[in-house]
Design a protein around this motif. Structure first.
Motif, PDB file in Angstrom:
ATOM      1  N   UNK A 215      -5.270   9.649  16.651  1.00 49.02           N
ATOM      2  CA  UNK A 215      -5.112   8.388  17.403  1.00 49.02           C
ATOM      3  C   UNK A 215      -3.636   7.976  17.383  1.00 49.02           C
ATOM      4  N   UNK A 216      -3.057   8.089  16.180  1.00 50.87           N
ATOM      5  CA  UNK A 216      -1.673   7.674  16.017  1.00 50.87           C
ATOM      6  C   UNK A 216      -0.751   8.510  16.912  1.00 50.87           C
ATOM      7  N   UNK A 217      -0.973   9.834  16.926  1.00 56.51           N
ATOM      8  CA  UNK A 217      -0.133  10.714  17.742  1.00 56.51           C
ATOM      9  C   UNK A 217      -0.290  10.356  19.221  1.00 56.51           C
ATOM     10  N   UNK A 218      -1.552  10.165  19.656  1.00 51.54           N
ATOM     11  CA  UNK A 218      -1.788   9.826  21.075  1.00 51.54           C
ATOM     12  C   UNK A 218      -1.088   8.526  21.449  1.00 51.54           C
ATOM     13  N   UNK A 219      -1.162   7.548  20.529  1.00 52.79           N
ATOM     14  CA  UNK A 219      -0.546   6.251  20.819  1.00 52.79           C
ATOM     15  C   UNK A 219       0.974   6.394  20.940  1.00 52.79           C
ATOM     16  N   UNK A 220       1.541   7.215  20.077  1.00 56.51           N
ATOM     17  CA  UNK A 220       2.996   7.403  20.129  1.00 56.51           C
ATOM     18  C   UNK A 220       3.403   8.058  21.456  1.00 56.51           C
ATOM     19  N   UNK A 221       2.590   9.064  21.913  1.00 58.89           N
ATOM     20  CA  UNK A 221       2.885   9.718  23.198  1.00 58.89           C
ATOM     21  C   UNK A 221       2.764   8.710  24.335  1.00 58.89           C
ATOM     22  N   UNK A 222       1.668   7.920  24.226  1.00 59.08           N
ATOM     23  CA  UNK A 222       1.427   6.897  25.244  1.00 59.08           C
ATOM     24  C   UNK A 222       2.628   5.952  25.338  1.00 59.08           C
ATOM     25  N   UNK A 223       3.135   5.531  24.177  1.00 56.75           N
ATOM     26  CA  UNK A 223       4.258   4.588  24.144  1.00 56.75           C
ATOM     27  C   UNK A 223       5.511   5.237  24.743  1.00 56.75           C
ATOM     28  N   UNK A 224       5.743   6.503  24.288  1.00 56.73           N
ATOM     29  CA  UNK A 224       6.961   7.205  24.739  1.00 56.73           C
ATOM     30  C   UNK A 224       6.940   7.452  26.248  1.00 56.73           C
ATOM     31  N   UNK A 225       5.803   7.937  26.761  1.00 51.40           N
ATOM     32  CA  UNK A 225       5.753   8.364  28.164  1.00 51.40           C
ATOM     33  C   UNK A 225       5.422   7.242  29.149  1.00 51.40           C
ATOM     34  N   UNK A 226       4.727   6.204  28.675  1.00 52.68           N
ATOM     35  CA  UNK A 226       4.251   5.211  29.649  1.00 52.68           C
ATOM     36  C   UNK A 226       4.814   3.804  29.466  1.00 52.68           C
ATOM     37  N   UNK A 227       5.611   3.613  28.394  1.00 53.77           N
ATOM     38  CA  UNK A 227       6.155   2.271  28.197  1.00 53.77           C
ATOM     39  C   UNK A 227       6.973   1.881  29.428  1.00 53.77           C
ATOM     40  N   UNK A 228       6.821   0.676  29.884  1.00 56.98           N
ATOM     41  CA  UNK A 228       7.509   0.133  31.059  1.00 56.98           C
ATOM     42  C   UNK A 228       7.023   0.743  32.374  1.00 56.98           C
TER      43      UNK A 228
END
Ligand code: ADP
Length: 419
Positions: A215-228
């Motif tokens: 979950x943590x890894x997915x969230x980090x990817x989500x933040x990196x790729x989709x933030x903003x």
């Protein structure tokens, strides 16, 4: 001269007369046993009458013997029951008249006869106190505590040759044994249920780590790729989820430590508690420095403990003392006193204190009183400390007054035999 034949009427009268005499004899015996008679007149076969007095002191002893709520018996060295009271007769479910004159060995199971023989033989040398099991008249067994002393009654009919007899007080342990068995059963059930809970906590905290990592890894990817790239609400939700991950990790890791206390605890070894405290203070060095805490301690004893767990105890209590500090720099004092079978340790601080109604609650899992962000924590620390102390057969409690600091006390048994 021809014998006169008795009529039916004669026989009836004779029978009635005999019954009456028997009842009188029984009543007299009961009266003697109950101490209601001071003297008896006996007629010998030659017609002479003799008065036997049962003087005052004897009467009191007889009463005591007969009315006491414990079995009592006078036994010969060969096991013959010279005399016993009605309580013993009731205990062994056997009429008093059958018991007197019988052999006590006949009330022992075959395999227990040598044990009883040893008990009687040992008593001839010195008093004994042992548990035993008698067979009863209705084929059950009765657990008893036998307290026996040797007696030498030179003039007694019990030892005409002056040899030593055995006086026994026999207490029925049936109720006590039943209570002990019930207690043991409850204890076994509790142990089993505790083990189940530990197993559950272990599996939950251990096996959930892997999905949490994902979950943590997915969230980090989500933040990196989709933030903003999404709207601001989505960004905020991702941030909330990311913030929750370390907290959940901490909770699981503490729960895992909790479930490992008994399963993974190391054997107890003679440990210098002062050295353990020194190591703990080294670990806590940065936070002691940062908060300008002053930590002092008394000389600490050497005890048989699990050293790593002892360190966990000091570490949790001292870090709490620093964490829950008041306006002044933290002052923590660790002391120890020998209270006979236990050493009592205490960790005293000058922090914010605890309301009296929470003093027990705080030792339960996940219980936190100060959930403000300034006091981070999972609420597992004190539950871990309590479990460790209980593994060492000790106790823990807290004393405190809000605003005036807290003292956490715990005991560790001095004697290894206590474990
Ligand atoms: P945590 O420290 O992770 O919150 P603990 O199990 O160690 O959990 O402590 C439970 C609660 O007991 C804490 O949240 C705090 O409210 C209270 N507490 C523990 N130690 C102290 C202390 N020395 N002074 C004041 N409150 C304390």
């Amino acid at each position: 001269m021809a014998k006169t034949k008795k009529t039916l009427e004669d026989l009836r009268n004779e029978n009635e007369d005999l019954r009456l005499r028997l009842r009188e004899a029984e009543e007299t015996l009961d009266a003697i046993r109950n101490g209601e008679i001071d003297a008896v007149v006996a007629t010998s076969p030659d017609g002479n009458e003799q008065v036997y007095t049962l003087n005052g002191a004897d009467r009191a002893y007889r009463l005591l013997f007969e009315t006491m709520n414990e079995g009592a018996a006078m036994i010969g060295a060969d096991g013959t029951v010279y005399f016993c009271n009605t309580t013993l007769a009731k205990m062994l479910r056997s009429p008093l008249e059958n018991l007197i004159g019988s052999n006590l060995y006949s009330f022992a199971k075959e395999q227990d006869v040598p044990i009883l023989r040893k008990l009687i033989n040992d008593t001839l040398a010195e008093p004994q106190k042992r548990e035993f099991q008698f067979k009863t008249g209705n084929h059950f067994t009765v657990p008893v505590l036998v307290s026996s002393v040797p007696v030498k009654l030179a003039t007694s009919p019990f030892s005409l040759d002056g040899s030593v007899s055995v006086c026994m007080i026999i207490s029925d342990l049936t109720e006590r044994k039943k209570a002990e068995a019930d207690l043991q059963q409850t204890f076994d059930e509790l142990t089993r249920s505790n083990e189940d809970l530990e197993e559950f906590a272990y599996i939950a905290s251990h096996d959930l780590q892997e999905p949490l990592r994902n979950i943590s890894t997915c969230l980090q990817i989500l933040e990196k790729d989709y933030k903003s790239k999404l709207d601001s609400d989505a960004d905020q939700l991702i941030q909330y989820a990311l913030d929750a991950v370390p907290r959940m990790k901490a909770l699981m890791s503490d729960l895992l430590s909790y479930s490992r206390i008994n399963r993974k605890g190391a054997p107890f070894v003679q440990t210098d508690c002062e050295k353990v405290l020194e190591k703990t203070l080294l670990n806590l060095g940065p936070s002691i420095e940062e908060t300008k805490a002053k930590v002092t301690h008394d000389p600490l004893p050497k005890l048989s403990v699990d050293p790593t767990q002892m360190m966990q105890v000091f570490q949790n209590l001292i870090s709490n003392a620093i964490k829950f500090r008041g306006d002044n720099a933290p002052r923590v004092h660790i002391s120890s006193t020998n209270a006979g079978e236990d050493w009592v340790f205490s960790v005293k601080d000058n922090g914010i204190g605890i309301e009296p109604r929470y003093l027990e609650k705080i030792f339960a899992l996940f219980q936190r009183l100060h959930t403000k962000t300034s006091y981070e924590g999972t609420g597992v620390g004190l539950a871990i400390v309590k479990k460790i102390i209980e593994r060492h057969r000790g106790q823990i409690w807290a004393e405190s007054e809000p605003g005036k600091g807290s003292t956490f006390c715990f005991t560790i048994p001095t004697l290894e035999s206590n474990r």
